[in-house]
Design an enzyme around this catalytic site. Structure first.
Site, PDB file in Angstrom:
ATOM      1  N   ASP A 408      12.924  88.607  53.089  1.00 25.41           N
ATOM      2  CA  ASP A 408      11.819  87.998  52.934  1.00 25.41           C
ATOM      3  C   ASP A 408      10.930  88.103  53.990  1.00 25.41           C
ATOM      4  OD1 ASP A 408       9.868  86.085  52.342  1.00 25.41           O
ATOM      5  OD2 ASP A 408      10.672  84.606  53.932  1.00 25.41           O
ATOM      6  N   LYS A 409       9.471  88.083  54.094  1.00 24.23           N
ATOM      7  CA  LYS A 409       8.605  88.669  54.845  1.00 24.23           C
ATOM      8  C   LYS A 409       8.065  87.507  55.905  1.00 24.23           C
ATOM      9  CE  LYS A 409       4.290  88.838  54.301  1.00 24.23           C
ATOM     10  NZ  LYS A 409       3.614  88.304  55.503  1.00 24.23           N
ATOM     11  N   THR A 410       7.574  86.400  55.309  1.00 18.35           N
ATOM     12  CA  THR A 410       7.088  85.616  56.217  1.00 18.35           C
ATOM     13  C   THR A 410       8.281  84.647  56.680  1.00 18.35           C
ATOM     14  OG1 THR A 410       5.253  85.142  54.760  1.00 18.35           O
ATOM     15  CG2 THR A 410       5.552  83.432  56.390  1.00 18.35           C
ATOM     16  N   PHE A 560      -1.060  70.073  47.704  1.00 16.73           N
ATOM     17  CA  PHE A 560      -1.346  71.438  47.491  1.00 16.73           C
ATOM     18  C   PHE A 560       0.014  71.932  46.360  1.00 16.73           C
ATOM     19  CE2 PHE A 560       0.339  75.804  48.262  1.00 16.73           C
ATOM     20  CZ  PHE A 560      -0.746  76.409  48.204  1.00 16.73           C
ATOM     21  N   THR A 664       8.311  89.199  48.777  1.00 16.62           N
ATOM     22  CA  THR A 664       7.430  88.367  49.222  1.00 16.62           C
ATOM     23  C   THR A 664       6.763  87.650  48.254  1.00 16.62           C
ATOM     24  OG1 THR A 664       5.766  88.056  51.168  1.00 16.62           O
ATOM     25  CG2 THR A 664       5.788  90.092  49.975  1.00 16.62           C
ATOM     26  N   ASP A 666       3.613  86.906  49.114  1.00 13.47           N
ATOM     27  CA  ASP A 666       2.232  87.311  49.550  1.00 13.47           C
ATOM     28  C   ASP A 666       1.432  88.005  48.545  1.00 13.47           C
ATOM     29  OD1 ASP A 666       2.238  85.591  51.920  1.00 13.47           O
ATOM     30  OD2 ASP A 666       2.850  87.346  53.249  1.00 13.47           O
ATOM     31  N   ASP A 792      14.349  82.694  55.686  1.00 13.44           N
ATOM     32  CA  ASP A 792      14.356  81.728  56.536  1.00 13.44           C
ATOM     33  C   ASP A 792      13.933  80.328  55.905  1.00 13.44           C
ATOM     34  OD1 ASP A 792      10.949  81.448  57.874  1.00 13.44           O
ATOM     35  OD2 ASP A 792      11.410  82.312  56.129  1.00 13.44           O
ATOM     36  N   ASN A 795      12.773  78.665  49.866  1.00 16.82           N
ATOM     37  CA  ASN A 795      12.442  79.582  48.865  1.00 16.82           C
ATOM     38  C   ASN A 795      13.253  80.988  48.820  1.00 16.82           C
ATOM     39  OD1 ASN A 795      11.161  80.667  51.094  1.00 16.82           O
ATOM     40  ND2 ASN A 795       9.566  81.687  49.844  1.00 16.82           N
TER      41      ASN A 795
END
Length: 1093
Positions: A408-410, A560, A664, A666, A792, A795
């Site tokens: 994952d990225k974030t 959201f 990711t 994003d 982390d 998801n």
């Protein structure tokens, strides 16, 4: 009537009568009665059968049980009938003790949890005080009162709080690890009611489910309308009440039906790749054993047939029992059955060919390996103190064979700590290259109650141009848009402001607590520009706007939803610019509603929010209607900084031959920018980008990309100063979620697999959680390469569980990923020592342990096999029965375990300096079929030496078979332990003590066994050791047996060295140079004459 005010309730809706647990627990309501939890696996009655069932899922255990049972048949008895059960029984008992201890710890934890005190309010007794109950006695429908800093005993719907507006703040750190406070609300209609006024209220809710973020219910107070309840109205078991004096709620889910217990499943059970491949060799060993037993059976039949006329009188073979009158046949069943019995008896004699002790040795080594990994300080995150967690103890060696890393990225590559960087308002980009002003904020101090100065806890760098606009140009069109923009940032969020004391009693800091780091960054940015969020309740928001206090009433809230997206041409250019810098982008908009529009929306909103069936879809439809015609105010750019050491970690992994894929959610531009920042992408890479939105276009894009990739990845010859060299063109594949939607689980998967595996880097952007798991499955289904997923957040759970090895980052997004993982760590950079150091060590250790156990037992069994032909195929065991049992359990067991724990093929420094040394694990160099064949050939040779060299030495003596058995047991124990010692790479005091101690114990046991007057070999070993011939024979056996191995090792080291051997030589010479460098100053200081020369 209220019951017909909304759509029909679903048939499985749960009815809860507030204050009436007996009625709530009726059959019709479908409610469980107990709040007790149980996480232990066993009870006193079920422990033995269930534990045995779980252990016997290992096929080898069934094999040994069958042998022990067959050994009870008189014609098949080889060992003592009780002795046959000892090896398997020992393994079963030790494992059962371990399982019982672990389950007892769970039982103690459950007992402590179930007996905690809880306050319950009786609603049918006016003015009654709360009664104290144990947690396990709380029932659905009872009113529970929880004080500040206490933990909720069950899932409750909030009815009242100490806050007049009904707000309460909870910390879910025990649930998902998030320390930020979340806001929960009691409905205004119930917040002011006394407990006795709640009697008769009826609550309808959905049945228990796993979704800790979802809840749909309604409550009726008498004949009034149904009041909708949602996720913000329920507080879950395990949460703590913070900054709220007390809350009162009705228990809706208790015990094992609470959401936390429904989600309390451990990491999925996995088996290591080596253990899976070990089954292949076990099958081969079984086939070899069957061949050996068949040879014994044929030889037995041949011997009986050739001596058929002498069977009545041959010693050691009694066909007839002459002690009876008349004589009768004694244990003779004809030639065919005698051959069958010989076959089965030989299986008993050779049963150790499949080493049962290997399983115990592996489990012990893995357990201590895991402990040593958790104590590795280089993988401890200094900022949080988080150490490595080993949640799966049976796949340590898989860490040394990882080929694909899916990340994952974030929050995994980045810190997930958002920093506001730039903004675009009404088409004006306030990021014109002028550096932001550190620490410069709006010049309006926020005044709190009693004259206290309130300041935001986090200072955000600001743009001077935008600050001047807000100060001097508020009445201009641009200024008005800026006001609306920052008001939207300060009000449209789920942030809860908390006041924190400082050393100055006149100043307090505002700490913005929230579930989203993005929202925190935006609210802190608004505060820096003079829009300070001061107070938030369920009914209103208070914001200090450039020194002026303003209050906003909350009329409704659409939470959201990532499915709802809006875009504007005015800000699109700036959004692309921000995302190209690696920033997270967000568009801010506003819409003014007329009175009629608001009333229409309110009716639709109330109807959707009170529905139990399909509430989420109905609310989404309402939100889509109201969010049309939005006026764009601007956009923001938030930086999610890279974690420490991420670029270096990715570079090391790639040098090790590991392919790193980033998955990711994003935007593509953001993902590409971060890819360059973390060195996943480089300027010399050719990028293949696929963005298709139909199956046909996906197919065409894949075909074109495969064609281009095949051309780009061809080796090119280039001329360099040193001559010709071959360089491979690096290729990166960038693909988005909509494209994957049309590819995954279709016939196009094979095309994507061909393309992706041909590329050096794969970057998937805008992917959903299930698509992440689908990409991992794409590799797992079509290759035998090992996969690792690291993430982390919640998801990432599906991706983590899909991979062979799952790693959770204990970061800012809770502990869902950690709870689903096999290993957990603080930051991505710790992946390098985990794989390149501990993974390399563990793979080499366990691989060698398996091969060594096969070798050790094969030598022992082949000795018995050769002796069978020297004893008229009688299957007599040359070893004392006790020595035979202790050979694997005591004489040779501990050294192999210690080597599997402490031996280090190469040092940590070397493995980190040369990542390419991870290659042996990728190429299966430490455990493969070739090595298995070699060790079997070596075991055959050594067994021949062990049997026939003593025969040669004592051929002219009158040595009996018991004494010969003592020579053999001493020889084989020394030989296999010396064999193991020869393969140790790095000695320490633990290994030295282990080898010397075990050898001493083995000799002591052999002497003690022979000291028994009832032993056939009474005092034999003492008489043997008193002669020089015994020691000469022992030396010759060891030297001759190990000679081929020594020759091969020397040849491999000096003629055909591999990477490991070369690295070991580098280590040796580096140590010598280091020692010389240390000695030089000493020599120069003590030898003035040499210093002058």
């Amino acid at each position: 009537m209220a019951s017909t005010a909304t759509a029909a309730d679903p048939q499985d809706a749960r009815l809860i009568f507030v204050g009436d647990p007996d009625r709530s627990a009726s059959h019709e309501s479908g409610v469980g009665a107990s709040n007790a939890i149980r996480t232990n696996k066993y009870t006193l009655l079920t422990f033995v059968p269930r534990n045995l069932f779980e252990q016997f899922r290992r096929v080898a255990y069934i094999y040994f049980l069958a042998l022990a049972l067959l050994n009870q048949i008189p014609q098949l008895t080889v060992f003592g009938r009780q002795t046959a059960f000892i090896p398997l029984g020992t393994v079963l008992v030790l494992t059962a003790i371990k399982d019982a201890y672990e389950d007892y710890q769970r039982h103690r934890s459950d007992t402590t949890e179930n007996n905690r005190p809880a306050a319950v309010i009786p609603v049918h007794r006016p003015q009654a005080t709360a009664t104290v109950k144990k947690w396990k006695e709380v029932r659905v429908g009872e009113l529970v009162r929880v004080e500040a800093n206490e933990t909720l005993p069950c899932d409750i719907v909030l009815l009242a709080t100490s806050d007049p507006t009904g707000a309460a703040y909870v910390q879910t750190i025990n649930l998902d690890g998030e320390s930020n406070l979340k806001t929960r609300y009691a409905k205004v209609q119930t917040a002011t009611l006394d407990p006795e006024a709640m009697a008769g209220a009826v609550l309808r809710c959905e049945p228990p489910d796993l979704n800790i973020y979802g809840f749909q219910a309604t409550i009726e107070l008498g004949d009034g309308p149904r009041i909708p309840l949602g996720p913000t109205n329920i507080a879950l078991r395990g949460c703590e009440i913070k900054n709220t004096s007390w809350v009162v709620g009705v228990a809706v889910y208790t015990g094992m039906e609470t959401k936390v217990m429904l989600n309390s499943s451990g990491a999925p059970s996995k088996r290591s790749r080596l253990e899976t491949r070990m089954n292949r060799e076990i099958i081969v060993l079984a086939v070899i054993m069957i061949v050996l037993c068949s040879v014994i059976a044929i030889c037995t039949g041949t011997w009986i047939h050739s001596n058929r006329d002498k069977l009545d009188t041959l010693p050691f073979y009694r066909k007839m029992d002459y002690s009876k009158v008349p004589p009768r046949v004694y244990l003779y069943n004809g030639l065919g059955l005698e051959m069958l019995f010989a076959f089965l008896k030989s299986i008993f004699s050779f049963q150790n060919f499949i080493p049962i002790s290997l399983y115990i040795s592996m489990e012990m080594s893995r357990l201590i390996q895991s402990f040593m990994m958790t104590q590795d300080k280089s993988m401890c995150h200094e900022a949080t103190g988080n150490k490595l967690q080993c949640r799966a103890l049976n796949i340590n060696e898989d860490l040394g064979q990882i080929k694909y890393v899916f990340s994952d990225k974030t929050g995994t590559l980045t810190e997930n700590k958002m920093v506001f960087q730039c903004t675009s308002i009404y088409g004006v980009d306030y990021n014109d290259g002028v550096p932001l002003s550190p620490g410069e904020i709006a010049p309006h101090p926020t005044i709190g109650v009693g004259g206290e100065v309130l300041r935001p806890k986090v200072i955000v760098d600001t743009d001077r141009k935008l600050l001047r606009l807000l100060e001097t140009g508020k009445d201009t069109e641009a200024g008005l848009h800026a006001l609306d923009f920052f008001l939207a940032l300060a009000t449209c969020n789920t942030i809860v402001p908390q006041l924190v004391d400082t050393s100055d009693p006149g100043v307090k800091l505002i700490d913005y607590q929230g579930e989203s780091p993005d929202e925190q960054a935006l609210v802190y940015a608004a505060a820096a520009y003079g829009f300070v969020l001061i107070e938030k309740t369920s009914g209103h928001i208070t914001v200090d706007v450039l020194g002026e206090r303003q209050r906003f009433e909350i009329l409704g809230l659409h939470e959201f939803d990532s499915d709802r997206k809006r875009m504007s041409a005015a800000t699109e250019m700036h959004l692309h610019a921000y995302s190209s810098l690696g920033l997270r982008t967000l568009v801010i908009g506003v819409r003014d509603l007329s009175g009629t529009e608001f009333e229409n929306w309110k009716v639709s909103y109330d109807k959707a929010s009170t529905s139990l069936a399909g509430r989420a879809d109905l609310l989404r439809d309402v939100s889509i209607k109201v969010e049309s015609g939005i006026r764009i105010l601007g956009a923001t750019g938030i930086e999610d900084k890279l974690q420490q050491g991420v670029p270096e970690a990715i570079e090391s992994l790639r040098e090790a031959g590991i392919k790193v894929w980033v998955l990711t959610g994003d935007k593509q531009e953001t993902a590409i920018s971060i890819g360059y920042s973390c060195k996943l992408l480089s300027d010399n890479m050719t990028k293949i980008i696929i963005n298709s939105h139909s199956k046909e276009s996906c197919k065409q894009s894949l075909e074109d990309a495969i064609s281009n990739c095949n051309q780009l990845t061809k080796l090119r010859t280039r001329t360099d100063e040193g001559g010709n060299d071959s360089a491979r063109v690096l290729v990166a594949l960038i693909i988005d979620g909509p494209t994957l939607f049309h590819i995954l689980e279709t016939e196009l998967e094979d095309e994507l697999y061909r393309l992706a595996t041909s590329c050096d880097v794969v970057l998937c952007c805008r992917v959903a959680p299930l698509q992440k798991a689908g990409v991992v499955a794409l590799i797992k289904k079509r290759t035998n390469e090992m996969t690792l997923s690291i993430g982390d957040g919640a998801n990432d759970v599906s991706m983590i569980q899909m991979a062979d090895v799952g790693i959770g980052i204990s970061g800012q997004e809770g502990r869902q990923a950690v709870m689903a993982s096999d290993f957990a760590m603080g930051q991505f950079r710790f992946l390098v020592p985990l794989l390149l150091v501990h993974g390399h060590w563990n793979y080499q250790r366990i691989g060698y342990m398996i091969l060594y156990n096969f070798y050790r037992n094969a030598v022992f069994v082949f000795m018995i096999y050769w002796y069978t032909f020297l004893s008229a195929v009688s299957l007599m065991n040359p070893f004392n029965e006790i020595n035979g049992l202790l050979f694997s359990a005591v004489y040779t067991a501990l050294p192999t375990v210690m080597v599997g724990i402490y031996d280090q093929e190469l040092s940590r420094r070397t493995l980190l300096a040369y990542p390419q040394l991870y290659g042996p694990g990728l190429r299966d160099e430490h455990y493969n079929r070739k090595l298995f064949i070699l060790i079997m050939m070596d075991s055959i040779w050594q067994s021949l030496v062990l049997v026939f060299v003593p025969f040669y030495f004592y051929s002219q003596s009158s040595l009996d078979e018991a004494s010969l058995g003592d020579i053999w047991i001493v020889s084989v124990v020394l030989l296999v332990n010396i064999h193991l010692a020869m393969d140790v790479f790095r000695w320490n005091w633990i290994l030295l003590v282990t080898f010397s101690g075990v050898t001493t114990i083995a000799m002591g046991c052999i002497i003690a066994i022979d000291a028994s007057p009832s032993a056939p070999s009474y005092w034999a070993i003492n008489n043997l050791m008193a002669t020089g011939l015994f020691w000469l024979c022992l030396i010759c056996v060891v030297v001759l047996a190990l000679l081929p191995r020594i020759v091969v090792k020397v040849f491999a080291a000096y003629i055909l060295p591999d990477d490991i051997q070369i690295a070991r030589e580098i280590e040796k010479f580096a140590k010598q140079d280091s020692d010389s460098a240390l000695e030089a100053p000493l020599q120069s200081s003590t030898d003035p004459q040499q210093e002058n020369t």
